[in-house]
Design a protein around this motif. Structure first.
Motif, short mmCIF file in Angstrom:
data_model
loop_
_atom_site.label_atom_id
_atom_site.label_comp_id
_atom_site.label_asym_id
_atom_site.label_seq_id
_atom_site.Cartn_x
_atom_site.Cartn_y
_atom_site.Cartn_z
N ILE A 196 2.67 9.74 -0.55
CA ILE A 196 1.56 9.25 0.26
C ILE A 196 1.39 7.74 0.07
CG2 ILE A 196 -0.94 9.38 0.58
CD1 ILE A 196 -0.79 12.29 -0.25
N THR A 226 0.94 7.64 7.09
CA THR A 226 0.93 7.51 5.62
C THR A 226 0.15 6.29 5.16
OG1 THR A 226 2.33 7.70 3.66
CG2 THR A 226 3.06 6.16 5.34
N ALA A 252 8.51 7.08 3.35
CA ALA A 252 8.44 7.65 4.70
C ALA A 252 9.75 7.43 5.45
CB ALA A 252 7.28 7.03 5.47
N ILE A 311 5.46 12.70 4.99
CA ILE A 311 4.54 12.02 4.08
C ILE A 311 4.57 12.67 2.70
CG2 ILE A 311 2.10 11.56 3.63
CD1 ILE A 311 1.71 11.25 6.62
#
Length: 306
Positions: A237, A28, A243, A232
């Motif tokens: 993102i 990510t 995450a 992700i």
């Protein structure tokens, strides 16, 4: 279905989720800052497992084997970034996917050439091969506890790096507004190489810790890459916090589904139907979780980009 079995599967889900976090965190960051889809990140996970298993056979010390695996995976990640990935920064995502998928195929054949086509056995250290008593009669494997401890420690270290270091500041700035970061005179290429090395180190640790639990074989990185991409999307993102939370959710949902859904279906249908439908239904739970999150948070739980 007892309380101890529920607690055991919860711990297994947390451990699996933390391994996925080590994979997804580096991915990510790379995707969030570099805007580059690097499918070869799963190959670094596989190399970490192979390096650790081979080093343990030679050194007979798991900490030293883990250190060797991390160093060698970082070198592999740096070589990959300098030789190929940096040439793809300005290309489309489709070009990035095709090129890095080609790296997966090449690396799988290279691994088969050096280590052979058969799975490699990664031994659990003798000091961590037994169970540990946690709560009364509840015993849990010591090595799985080590995975949980390492995952939590690395998550905390990543949080402090992102929040209190210059590199973390540059990563957050690049994830929020990459063009403005470049206009402010930041040496983007050096930052990108550092991020690639960091992501490779995390993937290498994840592969090294996963090796003694599953067989070390070609393609093991791709099997982890798919859940990492789901994490992700769920977390957002470029977000380390997203995450981490998404990895725990996916790990618990996937582990609990595979452990309990076939048993529950066997009470409602024939054993043959439960054996066929149960694993298939359990395998789609994380995708249903992703769909549910995206219905309410289209950008993920904690998107780095506003």
């Amino acid at each position: 279905m007892t309380t101890l079995s529920l607690l055991e599967q919860l711990m297994n889900g947390i451990g699996f989720g933390l391994v996925l976090f080590l994979m997804a965190a580096g991915l990510t960051i790379v995707f969030g800052v570099m805007d580059t889809m690097n499918l070869a990140h799963g190959t670094l996970f596989m190399l970490g497992a192979y390096f650790a298993a081979t080093a343990y056979r030679v050194l007979e010390s798991f900490p030293l084997a883990l250190l060797c695996a991390v160093i060698l995976t970082m070198i592999a990640g740096a070589l990959l970034e300098m030789s190929l990935i940096r040439r793809l920064y300005k290309r489309s995502h489709m070009n990035q996917v095709v090129a890095t998928f080609g790296v997966i195929l090449i690396c799988n054949d290279v691994v088969k050439y050096f280590w052979g086509p058969t799975p490699l056995f990664a031994a659990t250290p003798p000091s961590l091969s037994g169970p540990v008593t946690l709560f009364g009669a509840f015993e849990y494997p010591a090595f799985r506890l080590l995975i949980i401890a390492v995952g939590i420690a690395l998550a905390i270290a990543l949080y402090f790096m992102m929040a209190h270091t210059r590199l973390g500041m540059l990563v957050r700035a690049g994830a929020s507004n990459r063009e403005m970061t470049q206009l402010m005179g930041i040496r983007v290429r050096r930052v990108f190489t550092s991020i690639a090395i960091l992501g490779a180190a995390l993937a290498g640790i994840g592969g090294a810790m996963m090796g003694p639990i599953t067989s070390v074989q070609t393609g093991m990185g791709e099997a982890v890459l798919i859940p990492a991409l789901v994490i992700i999307v769920i977390g957002g993102i470029g977000s380390i916090r997203g995450a981490f939370i998404a990895a725990l959710l996916v790990g618990i949902v996937d582990t609990a589904g595979r452990a309990f859904i076939p048993a529950l279906l066997s009470k409602l249908a024939s054993p043959v139907i439960a054996a066929d439908v149960g694993p298939a239904l359990a395998s789609v739970l994380m995708y249903l979780l992703m769909i549910g999150v995206l219905c309410f948070k289209p950008a993920g739980l904690f998107p780095a980009r506003g």
